[in-house]
Design a protein around this motif. Structure first.
Motif, PDB file in Angstrom:
ATOM      1  N   GLY A 130      34.667  11.785 -69.365  1.00 42.57           N
ATOM      2  CA  GLY A 130      34.911  11.052 -68.007  1.00 42.57           C
ATOM      3  C   GLY A 130      33.814  11.142 -67.135  1.00 42.57           C
ATOM      4  O   GLY A 130      33.479  10.183 -66.546  1.00 42.57           O
ATOM      5  N   PHE A 131      33.119  12.304 -67.015  1.00 42.45           N
ATOM      6  CA  PHE A 131      31.710  12.520 -66.399  1.00 42.45           C
ATOM      7  C   PHE A 131      30.510  12.057 -67.007  1.00 42.45           C
ATOM      8  O   PHE A 131      29.479  11.877 -66.426  1.00 42.45           O
ATOM      9  CB  PHE A 131      31.642  13.834 -65.843  1.00 42.45           C
ATOM     10  CG  PHE A 131      32.651  14.087 -64.903  1.00 42.45           C
ATOM     11  CD1 PHE A 131      32.671  13.799 -63.484  1.00 42.45           C
ATOM     12  CD2 PHE A 131      34.008  15.066 -65.101  1.00 42.45           C
ATOM     13  CE1 PHE A 131      33.485  13.968 -62.648  1.00 42.45           C
ATOM     14  CE2 PHE A 131      34.573  15.499 -64.021  1.00 42.45           C
ATOM     15  CZ  PHE A 131      34.468  14.849 -62.846  1.00 42.45           C
ATOM     16  N   GLY A 132      30.527  11.905 -68.162  1.00 45.33           N
ATOM     17  CA  GLY A 132      29.636  11.472 -69.126  1.00 45.33           C
ATOM     18  C   GLY A 132      28.384  12.794 -69.166  1.00 45.33           C
ATOM     19  O   GLY A 132      27.316  12.458 -69.263  1.00 45.33           O
ATOM     20  N   ALA A 133      28.907  13.851 -69.249  1.00 46.20           N
ATOM     21  CA  ALA A 133      27.991  14.937 -69.583  1.00 46.20           C
ATOM     22  C   ALA A 133      28.597  16.161 -70.243  1.00 46.20           C
ATOM     23  O   ALA A 133      29.775  16.483 -70.302  1.00 46.20           O
ATOM     24  CB  ALA A 133      27.661  15.436 -67.913  1.00 46.20           C
ATOM     25  N   ASP A 134      27.483  16.897 -70.755  1.00 47.26           N
ATOM     26  CA  ASP A 134      27.814  18.076 -71.411  1.00 47.26           C
ATOM     27  C   ASP A 134      28.108  19.359 -70.389  1.00 47.26           C
ATOM     28  O   ASP A 134      27.099  19.196 -69.380  1.00 47.26           O
ATOM     29  CB  ASP A 134      26.572  18.479 -72.355  1.00 47.26           C
ATOM     30  CG  ASP A 134      26.620  17.631 -73.625  1.00 47.26           C
ATOM     31  OD1 ASP A 134      27.391  17.436 -74.594  1.00 47.26           O
ATOM     32  OD2 ASP A 134      25.405  16.827 -73.419  1.00 47.26           O
ATOM     33  N   ILE A 135      29.129  20.207 -70.795  1.00 49.35           N
ATOM     34  CA  ILE A 135      29.143  21.420 -69.790  1.00 49.35           C
ATOM     35  C   ILE A 135      29.241  22.448 -70.851  1.00 49.35           C
ATOM     36  O   ILE A 135      29.991  22.408 -71.904  1.00 49.35           O
ATOM     37  CB  ILE A 135      30.314  21.171 -68.916  1.00 49.35           C
ATOM     38  CG1 ILE A 135      30.614  22.446 -68.354  1.00 49.35           C
ATOM     39  CG2 ILE A 135      31.708  20.772 -69.556  1.00 49.35           C
ATOM     40  CD1 ILE A 135      31.404  22.442 -66.989  1.00 49.35           C
ATOM     41  N   ALA A 163      34.493  18.903 -65.444  1.00 55.08           N
ATOM     42  CA  ALA A 163      33.292  19.771 -65.451  1.00 55.08           C
ATOM     43  C   ALA A 163      32.623  19.952 -64.149  1.00 55.08           C
ATOM     44  O   ALA A 163      32.131  20.943 -64.056  1.00 55.08           O
ATOM     45  CB  ALA A 163      32.570  18.760 -66.378  1.00 55.08           C
ATOM     46  N   PHE A 164      32.737  18.782 -63.379  1.00 58.43           N
ATOM     47  CA  PHE A 164      32.059  18.831 -62.197  1.00 58.43           C
ATOM     48  C   PHE A 164      32.606  19.464 -61.063  1.00 58.43           C
ATOM     49  O   PHE A 164      32.044  19.806 -60.077  1.00 58.43           O
ATOM     50  CB  PHE A 164      31.841  17.417 -61.632  1.00 58.43           C
ATOM     51  CG  PHE A 164      30.774  16.682 -62.541  1.00 58.43           C
ATOM     52  CD1 PHE A 164      30.265  17.346 -63.788  1.00 58.43           C
ATOM     53  CD2 PHE A 164      30.064  15.417 -62.321  1.00 58.43           C
ATOM     54  CE1 PHE A 164      29.115  16.757 -64.461  1.00 58.43           C
ATOM     55  CE2 PHE A 164      29.166  15.016 -63.073  1.00 58.43           C
ATOM     56  CZ  PHE A 164      28.597  15.444 -64.324  1.00 58.43           C
ATOM     57  N   ALA A 165      33.709  20.290 -61.101  1.00 59.29           N
ATOM     58  CA  ALA A 165      34.300  21.094 -60.236  1.00 59.29           C
ATOM     59  C   ALA A 165      34.251  22.529 -60.857  1.00 59.29           C
ATOM     60  O   ALA A 165      34.681  23.498 -60.343  1.00 59.29           O
ATOM     61  CB  ALA A 165      35.712  20.819 -59.837  1.00 59.29           C
ATOM     62  N   GLY A 166      33.818  22.768 -62.241  1.00 57.86           N
ATOM     63  CA  GLY A 166      33.756  23.960 -62.561  1.00 57.86           C
ATOM     64  C   GLY A 166      35.309  24.595 -63.116  1.00 57.86           C
ATOM     65  O   GLY A 166      35.450  25.642 -62.911  1.00 57.86           O
TER      66      GLY A 166
END
Lengths: 433, 364
Positions: B230-235, B261-264
């Motif tokens: 959804g965010f297009g990124a590795d976490i 991912a982007f809110a942790g």
């Protein structure tokens, strides 16, 4: 009841979108791709035509890209984060070190560093940046893409006037973007940069049979429209024409024939592919192409995520700018790199930055824009604008005037004048050519 | 304290009271035997609060336990005499520093910065100045480790390269491409014969120090990484780690079950691997519904494991080495981004996002 083709209803939009979502069988004439090969005489002629047509490339960094990690770095400041600033092709202008390739194109870009949109909500921020207006009760303003589609697009171009290349994960536009301009000028989504479904004429249908089917449909449509012309029926017939146009331009979506070196330069990832497709669409006659890169909503691990996301964005975007220039169409293409807002100078406990609309930046370039220009300034910590503060209305006037449009003119809806841009704002003249 | 079911205890006490009324005077209650005698795990006393100022990125004890080093968002490394609360700043990096190593035999400190600089500092002295520095990597240096006997330094970072350097000159020894994504951790093992590395995508690799040859690789801690489509990124990745005294266990710390991912939004997790087989042999989890990242982990000489996290508040957990559920949960004043355990196990320091490093006494 008076029927208006510009009713802007949900049904209106939905009917169009549902038709465009899958190109219905049997609208093609079996015409092969008309995409010109560069260097051919046809290509040169199309290029000359292309240079005279004005168009827009909107790169939308969804979620709210950090101005501190892109256009307005503050190295050494308490809020600056770990990244350094690097020089660009314009002496004295620095960008974040995350944008080395973009820095080499700075002489073709301008920065607006004093934006205060005062809206930290994703949806409302996006509304401001696409329409130049805050939400108002009782009226929905059209998005820039729809305005450009109406005012800049050719009367009978083969491509929809407003194309939106969306990432695979979503981020599409609403057919209501066109508002009172009518669904004809709404966006057509190009999901994951792939050709729309059913773009090929069904194998069992000969071109002759297809032509006959279309003639029959047109005849029926005309007969129907003669007595019952509505926005919905107009959208219905226009959708078939758009589908036909898209089918004739199917070759635009096939990027594999591009030189390997160019594919490498754009980047062999989704956003690189989407940028290359955007160039092909613009060169192929599209008026407004929006390409979305997601996602920058980095409340958590802002720096790691910006490393990752901007690592994709930087090279692809810089290649796109250079490619447009090399092909002679940058000067007629307004380029804008925007988000719904910026990110907080304060670094939160999750190494994140939150939403911040009080002091942020965008980059513009190409048609009507002074390359290398910088306007606006934020304070040392990046928390507030200290010089030449502007908001979404100023930006909207600037976009329109850069394209040679009179931003102080009105739209007319049932003879009611509606200003194209916020009448209380002006264009940012310092960066207009 | 070990969490107990108080309702059941109350019932038991009532029953005991009835029994006691028949048996005569009550005996004094016996205190439960502490699981690790000699160590204070219930309420370790704070013995220092090192106020660095800018949000902290990490903290490290020198091998003697005399100094505590902190690094912050101000690009500064500070050396603390934490007993006297005296601070000396080591200025030289142009970006954040999240990796520090020590060579006690040569009295040297080695720091790796996000600008790619490797700097050698004297451990002692009134005002340490850089002795040597090299541009070691393109982009962030995320990991630095020292092999104390040979004086070799290994560094690794975002360029995916693993580089070896010789102290004190920082002469380059060897360099090779190790990973195709950001390397988060690097350490020597097996008396310096091997180097073990881990990355953003939770790949763990073991290399021959003498040749740079890949000896083993695996993805044993895959649950510490996620690609969020959804965010297009590795976490994720291996955000913290530590080895036990024998070197036959390596604890990898990070975040798992990421839903945003982007809110942790996810849960902290430690996965302990056997570096010879690269298999997970033990997990350590939080007991409560805590969301955040496990930023640090250490094996204590007495046999327990410590882990720290930041996210929904600062947390310090203590586990028995063979148990997944924590023995103790100690809430900290602010979100934690790193930890250090002194070599003798007597002190733990936690680096907090609010700019303060707390030093706690673990001795009973």
């Amino acid at each position: 009841m008076k029927r208006s083709p510009n009713c802007g209803t949900v049904d209106h939009g939905l009917s169009r979108r549902s038709f465009m979502g899958g190109l219905a069988a049997g609208t093609a004439l079996g015409v092969p791709s008309l995409y010109p090969k560069l260097g051919s005489s046809t290509g040169a002629m199309v290029n000359r035509l292309a240079q005279s047509q004005k168009r827009v490339l909107m790169v939308y960094l969804s979620g709210g890209v950090s101005q501190l990690e892109t256009w307005d770095p503050k190295p050494g400041a308490k809020t600056g984060g770990p990244f350094r600033a690097i020089p660009t092709s314009v002496p004295g202008v620095h960008l974040s070190e995350l944008l080395p390739h973009t820095a080499s194109q700075m002489h073709r870009l301008a920065l607006v560093r004093g934006i205060n949109t005062a809206e930290d909500d994703h949806g409302k921020g996006s509304q401001i940046m696409h329409t130049g207006r805050k939400e108002e009760p009782g009226i929905q303003y059209p998005h820039l893409g729809s305005i450009c589609s109406k005012l800049l697009g050719p009367d009978a171009g083969p491509l929809p006037g407003y194309l939106h290349v969306t990432p695979g994960g979503g981020g599409g536009s609403s057919p209501q973007d066109a508002a009172f301009l009518g669904p004809k000028f709404g966006p057509v989504g190009i999901s994951d940069g792939k050709a729309p479904l059913n773009i090929d004429r069904p194998g069992g249908l000969t071109p002759e049979n297809e032509l006959a089917r279309q003639e029959l449909r047109k005849m029926a449509d005309e007969r129907f429209l003669a007595k019952r012309r509505t926005a919905r029926t107009e959208a219905y017939t226009q959708t078939f024409d758009q589908a036909k146009g898209l089918m004739s331009k199917k070759g635009l979506f096939d990027i594999v024939g591009e030189p390997s070196r160019l594919l490498d330069s754009y980047g062999r990832h989704d956003f690189g592919r989407h940028c290359l497709l955007s160039r092909r669409l613009l060169e192929g006659g599209a008026t407004f192409v929006k390409v979305t890169h997601t996602n920058y909503d980095t409340h958590h691990e802002n720096f790691d995520f910006h490393l990752e996301q901007l690592g994709e964005f930087d090279r692809s975007f810089a290649t796109l700018i250079d490619d447009l220039h090399q092909r002679g169409i940058l000067s007629s293409t307004l380029v804008m790199v925007i988000s719904e807002f910026g990110r907080t100078p304060n670094i939160n406990h999750l190494y994140g930055r939150d939403h911040w609309s009080k002091a942020w930046s965008v980059a513009l370039g190409g048609c009507g824009i002074v390359g290398g220009g910088v306007v606006g300034k934020t304070n040392g910590q990046g928390t507030a604008v200290v010089d030449r503060e502007v908001h979404g209305g100023h930006l909207f006037h600037t976009y329109l005037q850069a394209l040679g449009l009179d931003s102080k003119k009105n739209h007319y809806v049932d003879q009611r004048p509606i200003p194209m841009a916020d009448p209380k704002a002006e264009a940012i003249r310092e960066i207009l050519a | 304290m070990i969490p107990v079911d108080t309702t059941k205890d109350a019932d038991k006490k009532d029953a005991a009271k009835k029994d006691d009324s028949k048996k005569g005077p009550a005996k004094p209650e016996e205190k439960p035997k502490p699981p690790f005698p000699g160590w204070e795990l219930d309420a370790p006393k704070q013995i220092a609060d090192c106020k660095h100022g800018a949000g902290l990125l990490g903290c490290w004890f020198d091998p003697s336990g005399k100094w505590l080093y902190t690094s912050g968002q101000d690009n500064v490394i500070s050396r603390w005499d934490f007993v006297a609360n005296k601070r000396v700043d080591l200025a030289g990096h142009g970006s954040w520093v999240k990796s520090l190593g020590f060579c006690p035999g040569k009295n040297l400190v080695i720091s790796g910065g996000y600008e790619g600089l490797l700097i050698v500092w004297p451990m002692e002295g009134v005002q340490p100045e850089p002795l040597r520095q090299v541009t070691a990597h393109t982009g962030w240096i995320r990991a630095v480790a020292v092999e104390p006997t040979s004086g070799l330094v290994v560094s690794a970072g975002n360029d995916g390269q693993i580089a070896l350097w010789q102290l004190p000159s920082l002469a380059p020894v060897r360099r090779w491409s190790g990973h195709d994504c950001h390397i988060y951790q690097a350490a020597f093992r097996d008396n310096g014969k091997e180097i073990i590395t881990a990355d953003l995508k939770a790949n763990v690799r073991v290399w021959d120090t003498a040749t740079g040859k890949l000896l083993r690789e695996g993805k044993p801690v895959a649950s510490l990484h996620k690609f969020d489509a959804g965010f297009g990124a590795d976490i994720g990745g291996v955000r913290g780690w530590g080895a036990n005294a024998n070197g036959d266990r390596v604890a990898c710390a990070g975040i798992t079950n990421v839903s945003n991912a982007f809110a942790g939004v996810g849960n902290p997790l430690i996965q302990v691997i056997d570096p010879k087989t690269l298999k997970v042999v033990q997990e350590h989890k939080s007991k409560e519904a805590y969301q955040g990242t496990m930023w640090g982990v250490a094996f204590h000489p007495a046999g327990f494991v410590l882990g720290v996290a930041g996210g929904s508040g600062g947390m310090l957990w203590i586990w028995k080495a063979d148990q997944a559920e924590p023995l103790r949960t100690l809430k900290q004043p602010d979100n934690i981004r790193g930890m250090a355990l002194s070599a003798d196990g007597s002190k733990i320091a936690v680096a907090q996002a609010n700019g303060s490093a707390r030093v706690l006494n673990l001795k009973a």
